[in-house]
Design a protein around this motif. Structure first.
Motif, PDB file in Angstrom:
ATOM      1  N   GLY A  14       0.795  -1.144  -0.121  1.00 26.39           N
ATOM      2  CA  GLY A  14       0.057  -0.116  -0.030  1.00 26.39           C
ATOM      3  C   GLY A  14       0.750   1.339   0.083  1.00 26.39           C
ATOM      4  N   ALA A  15       1.822   1.367  -0.912  1.00 25.81           N
ATOM      5  CA  ALA A  15       2.906   2.500  -0.843  1.00 25.81           C
ATOM      6  C   ALA A  15       2.810   3.500  -1.742  1.00 25.81           C
ATOM      7  CB  ALA A  15       4.295   1.648  -0.566  1.00 25.81           C
ATOM      8  N   SER A  16       1.748   3.479  -2.598  1.00 24.15           N
ATOM      9  CA  SER A  16       1.631   4.516  -3.875  1.00 24.15           C
ATOM     10  C   SER A  16       1.278   5.809  -3.059  1.00 24.15           C
ATOM     11  CB  SER A  16       0.905   4.023  -5.021  1.00 24.15           C
ATOM     12  OG  SER A  16      -0.401   3.932  -4.199  1.00 24.15           O
ATOM     13  N   GLN A  17       0.897   5.885  -1.899  1.00 24.24           N
ATOM     14  CA  GLN A  17       0.619   7.000  -1.330  1.00 24.24           C
ATOM     15  C   GLN A  17       0.323   6.900   0.161  1.00 24.24           C
ATOM     16  OE1 GLN A  17      -3.543   7.257  -3.657  1.00 24.24           O
ATOM     17  NE2 GLN A  17      -4.386   7.241  -1.433  1.00 24.24           N
ATOM     18  N   ASN A  92       0.274  -2.838   4.951  1.00 22.34           N
ATOM     19  CA  ASN A  92      -0.237  -1.826   5.058  1.00 22.34           C
ATOM     20  C   ASN A  92      -1.407  -1.698   3.848  1.00 22.34           C
ATOM     21  OD1 ASN A  92      -0.811   1.384   5.699  1.00 22.34           O
ATOM     22  ND2 ASN A  92       0.234   1.286   3.721  1.00 22.34           N
ATOM     23  N   GLN A 115      -9.269  -8.287   3.168  1.00 21.96           N
ATOM     24  CA  GLN A 115      -8.460  -7.355   3.113  1.00 21.96           C
ATOM     25  C   GLN A 115      -7.602  -7.053   4.482  1.00 21.96           C
ATOM     26  OE1 GLN A 115     -10.016  -3.695   1.439  1.00 21.96           O
ATOM     27  NE2 GLN A 115      -8.029  -2.745   1.387  1.00 21.96           N
ATOM     28  N   ILE A 142       0.106  -2.208  10.034  1.00 16.18           N
ATOM     29  CA  ILE A 142      -0.498  -0.811  10.158  1.00 16.18           C
ATOM     30  C   ILE A 142      -2.043  -1.118  10.479  1.00 16.18           C
ATOM     31  CG2 ILE A 142      -1.037   1.404   9.220  1.00 16.18           C
ATOM     32  CD1 ILE A 142       2.061   0.824   9.638  1.00 16.18           C
ATOM     33  N   ALA A 144      -5.267   0.593  13.363  1.00 17.07           N
ATOM     34  CA  ALA A 144      -5.800   1.941  13.638  1.00 17.07           C
ATOM     35  C   ALA A 144      -6.117   1.909  15.072  1.00 17.07           C
ATOM     36  CB  ALA A 144      -6.892   2.297  12.771  1.00 17.07           C
ATOM     37  N   TRP A 161      -9.508  -5.764  12.252  1.00 17.65           N
ATOM     38  CA  TRP A 161      -8.110  -5.536  12.833  1.00 17.65           C
ATOM     39  C   TRP A 161      -8.118  -6.082  14.422  1.00 17.65           C
ATOM     40  CZ3 TRP A 161      -8.702  -0.071  10.681  1.00 17.65           C
ATOM     41  CH2 TRP A 161      -7.770   0.238   9.612  1.00 17.65           C
ATOM     42  N   PRO A 187      -2.280   3.786  13.987  1.00 21.78           N
ATOM     43  CA  PRO A 187      -2.355   5.462  13.872  1.00 21.78           C
ATOM     44  C   PRO A 187      -3.786   6.015  14.419  1.00 21.78           C
ATOM     45  CG  PRO A 187      -1.690   4.132  11.712  1.00 21.78           C
ATOM     46  CD  PRO A 187      -2.322   3.302  12.758  1.00 21.78           C
ATOM     47  N   GLY A 188      -3.560   7.153  14.714  1.00 21.98           N
ATOM     48  CA  GLY A 188      -4.901   8.012  15.065  1.00 21.98           C
ATOM     49  C   GLY A 188      -5.376   8.605  13.992  1.00 21.98           C
ATOM     50  N   ARG A 189      -5.415   9.994  13.766  1.00 22.75           N
ATOM     51  CA  ARG A 189      -6.054  10.844  12.563  1.00 22.75           C
ATOM     52  C   ARG A 189      -4.603  11.204  11.597  1.00 22.75           C
ATOM     53  NH1 ARG A 189     -10.585  12.466  16.737  1.00 22.75           N
ATOM     54  NH2 ARG A 189     -11.692  10.439  16.481  1.00 22.75           N
ATOM     55  N   ILE A 190      -4.279  10.782  10.642  1.00 24.21           N
ATOM     56  CA  ILE A 190      -3.217  10.955  10.105  1.00 24.21           C
ATOM     57  C   ILE A 190      -3.709  11.603   8.671  1.00 24.21           C
ATOM     58  CG2 ILE A 190      -1.213  10.018   8.739  1.00 24.21           C
ATOM     59  CD1 ILE A 190      -1.539   9.583  11.959  1.00 24.21           C
ATOM     60  N   ARG A 194      -7.213   9.576   2.431  1.00 26.38           N
ATOM     61  CA  ARG A 194      -8.123   8.631   3.076  1.00 26.38           C
ATOM     62  C   ARG A 194      -8.933   9.189   4.245  1.00 26.38           C
ATOM     63  NH1 ARG A 194      -9.676   3.810   2.883  1.00 26.38           N
ATOM     64  NH2 ARG A 194     -10.873   3.168   4.988  1.00 26.38           N
TER      65      ARG A 194
HETATM   66  N1  LIG Z   1      -4.956   8.081   7.620  1.00 30.74           N
HETATM   67  C1  LIG Z   1      -5.689   7.861   8.715  1.00 30.74           C
HETATM   68  O1  LIG Z   1      -6.064   8.885   9.600  1.00 30.74           O
HETATM   69  C2  LIG Z   1      -5.385   6.589   9.262  1.00 30.74           C
HETATM   70  C3  LIG Z   1      -5.878   6.213  10.655  1.00 30.74           C
HETATM   71  C4  LIG Z   1      -5.782   5.013  11.108  1.00 30.74           C
HETATM   72  C5  LIG Z   1      -5.468   3.917  10.011  1.00 30.74           C
HETATM   73  N2  LIG Z   1      -5.330   4.030   9.074  1.00 30.74           N
HETATM   74  C6  LIG Z   1      -4.957   2.968   8.121  1.00 30.74           C
HETATM   75  O2  LIG Z   1      -3.782   2.961   7.584  1.00 30.74           O
HETATM   76  C7  LIG Z   1      -3.645   2.301   6.261  1.00 30.74           C
HETATM   77  C8  LIG Z   1      -3.190   3.389   5.509  1.00 30.74           C
HETATM   78  O3  LIG Z   1      -4.054   4.502   5.310  1.00 30.74           O
HETATM   79  P1  LIG Z   1      -3.780   5.778   4.537  1.00 30.74           P
HETATM   80  O4  LIG Z   1      -4.360   6.923   5.120  1.00 30.74           O
HETATM   81  O5  LIG Z   1      -2.401   5.905   4.118  1.00 30.74           O
HETATM   82  O6  LIG Z   1      -4.529   5.311   3.082  1.00 30.74           O
HETATM   83  P2  LIG Z   1      -4.345   5.958   1.602  1.00 30.74           P
HETATM   84  O7  LIG Z   1      -3.725   7.165   1.413  1.00 30.74           O
HETATM   85  O8  LIG Z   1      -5.723   5.567   1.121  1.00 30.74           O
HETATM   86  O9  LIG Z   1      -3.345   4.858   1.001  1.00 30.74           O
HETATM   87  C9  LIG Z   1      -3.733   3.596   0.799  1.00 30.74           C
HETATM   88  C10 LIG Z   1      -2.594   2.873   0.021  1.00 30.74           C
HETATM   89  O10 LIG Z   1      -2.749   1.308  -0.026  1.00 30.74           O
HETATM   90  C11 LIG Z   1      -2.988   1.081  -1.516  1.00 30.74           C
HETATM   91  N3  LIG Z   1      -3.941  -0.052  -1.481  1.00 30.74           N
HETATM   92  C12 LIG Z   1      -5.092   0.054  -1.002  1.00 30.74           C
HETATM   93  N4  LIG Z   1      -5.540  -1.076  -0.939  1.00 30.74           N
HETATM   94  C13 LIG Z   1      -4.868  -2.071  -1.480  1.00 30.74           C
HETATM   95  C14 LIG Z   1      -4.753  -3.614  -1.746  1.00 30.74           C
HETATM   96  N5  LIG Z   1      -6.106  -4.506  -1.725  1.00 30.74           N
HETATM   97  N6  LIG Z   1      -3.699  -4.072  -2.304  1.00 30.74           N
HETATM   98  C15 LIG Z   1      -2.612  -3.435  -2.313  1.00 30.74           C
HETATM   99  N7  LIG Z   1      -2.474  -2.140  -2.046  1.00 30.74           N
HETATM  100  C16 LIG Z   1      -3.706  -1.595  -1.545  1.00 30.74           C
HETATM  101  C17 LIG Z   1      -3.472   2.027  -2.120  1.00 30.74           C
HETATM  102  O11 LIG Z   1      -3.141   2.176  -3.456  1.00 30.74           O
HETATM  103  P3  LIG Z   1      -4.087   1.555  -4.620  1.00 30.74           P
HETATM  104  O12 LIG Z   1      -5.427   2.042  -4.288  1.00 30.74           O
HETATM  105  O13 LIG Z   1      -3.771   1.668  -5.865  1.00 30.74           O
HETATM  106  O14 LIG Z   1      -4.032  -0.207  -4.195  1.00 30.74           O
HETATM  107  C18 LIG Z   1      -2.506   3.310  -1.488  1.00 30.74           C
HETATM  108  O15 LIG Z   1      -1.306   3.161  -1.988  1.00 30.74           O
HETATM  109  C19 LIG Z   1      -5.342   1.957   5.811  1.00 30.74           C
HETATM  110  O16 LIG Z   1      -5.419   0.727   6.575  1.00 30.74           O
HETATM  111  C20 LIG Z   1      -5.789   2.935   6.900  1.00 30.74           C
HETATM  112  O17 LIG Z   1      -7.391   2.437   7.215  1.00 30.74           O
HETATM  113  C21 LIG Z   1      -5.206   5.293   8.559  1.00 30.74           C
END
Ligand SMILES: NC(=O)c1ccc[n+]([C@@H]2O[C@H](COP(=O)([O-])OP(=O)(O)OC[C@H]3O[C@@H](n4cnc5c(N)ncnc54)[C@H](OP(=O)(O)O)[C@@H]3O)[C@@H](O)[C@H]2O)c1
Length: 263
Positions: A14-17, A92, A115, A142, A144, A161, A187-190, A194
């Motif tokens: 999940g490393a593209s963003q 992740n 997932q 990773i 939450a 989770w 992570p909390g609110r990042i 997303r």
């Molecule tokens: N941001 C927050 O506040 C927060 C807080 C708590 C927990 N989290 C958790 O942390 C993780 C990352 O969050 P984020 O905010 O960085 O999300 P994000 O910006 O949406 O990035 C998600 C990354 O995962 C990839 N991805 C999604 N589904 C995938 C799959 N089935 N296989 C491979 N790659 C996949 C996406 O690219 P593609 O769509 O191209 O696959 C993207 O690179 C998530 O599980 C999220 O629930 C985030």
């Protein structure tokens, strides 16, 4: 502080963003060779190119969907073919949809389990033999903070989770003797795309204004700011380094103090 990650090999899913991309960049800055995955090839290749250019590290991009067993196998096979070893695995990706638990049928639950839980189980199954062969390694999941302090509307994520937390703790007991650490970051609110999306959906569901809801979310964080993806990446770098080598079986929140619990 030298984290001694030079030439280590790290798979970051999940490393593209967002968080995954920051983890890939941070580990590459510390000298690790990186395998970055995501489903969509174009944004993944673009992100990999940025990490390569900014850090000078070797980066391999593998388009893969971690919900698919065959993709997990392919990611690990490609890593070993190109780099010859695996030292770090960062599990992740995205997350299942939001909604009240009673709205979801078996298909939705099955997808959520694929997932959040099966992706981890399968990646670990493929990776651990290579870590054992290398004499050790680090696995980071990773999840939450909502896995420890659930929120209404996040049931699919919270429940799956919780499975990851139990799985990771058990795994740490079994892999400790092989020098492999297993930790889960909550992570909390990042501040990623997303968070904005999730907040907009929650606001819609509750008939509230998204901007107002974001301000309220911010106010609940004792440090009064959103986290940056780099805040999570910094902890990953520490945990997978020699400096964090006595930490295993832990679930650690990176949340600006959001979690209201002493445990
Ligand atoms: N941001 C927050 O506040 C927060 C807080 C708590 C927990 N989290 C958790 O942390 C993780 C990352 O969050 P984020 O905010 O960085 O999300 P994000 O910006 O949406 O990035 C998600 C990354 O995962 C990839 N991805 C999604 N589904 C995938 C799959 N089935 N296989 C491979 N790659 C996949 C996406 O690219 P593609 O769509 O191209 O696959 C993207 O690179 C998530 O599980 C999220 O629930 C985030």
């Amino acid at each position: 502080m030298d984290l001694h990650l030079l030439d280590k090999v790290a798979i970051v899913n999940g490393a593209s963003q967002g968080i995954g991309c920051a983890v890939a960049r941070t580990l590459a800055e510390e000298g690790a060779r990186i395998v970055m995955t995501a489903r969509r090839e174009a944004p993944l290749n673009a992100a990999a190119e940025v990490v390569r250019a900014e850090t000078g590290s070797r980066v391999l991009a593998v388009a893969a969907d971690v919900r698919r067993a065959e993709d997990c196998v392919r990611v690990v096979e490609n890593t070993v073919k190109v780099f010859g070893r695996i030292d770090v695995l960062v599990n992740n990706d995205g997350a299942p949809p939001l909604g009240a638990i009673e709205e979801f049928d078996d298909v939705a639950w099955q997808k959520a389990v694929e997932q959040n839980l099966y992706s981890v189980i399968r990646m670990v199954r493929q990776t651990v033999p290579h870590m054992k062969a290398a004499g050790g390694g680090s696995i980071i999941n990773i999840a939450a903070v909502s896995a420890r302090q659930p929120l209404a509307g996040l049931g699919l994520s919270v429940a799956t989770w919780a499975g990851v937390l139990g799985y990771a703790k058990t795994l740490s007991l079994e892999l400790g003797p092989f020098g492999i650490t297993v930790n889960t970051i909550c992570p909390g609110r990042i501040d990623t795309g997303r968070l904005a999306l999730v907040t907009r959906k929650r606001a819609e569901q509750q008939g509230e204004d998204a901007d107002k809801m974001m301000q309220e979310l911010l106010h609940e964080v004792p440090l009064r700011r959103l986290g940056k993806p780099e805040d999570v990446a910094g902890l990953v770098a520490l945990l997978v380094s020699v400096r964090g080598s006595f930490i295993t079986g832990a679930a650690i929140q990176v949340d600006g103090g959001l979690l209201r619990s002493v445990y």
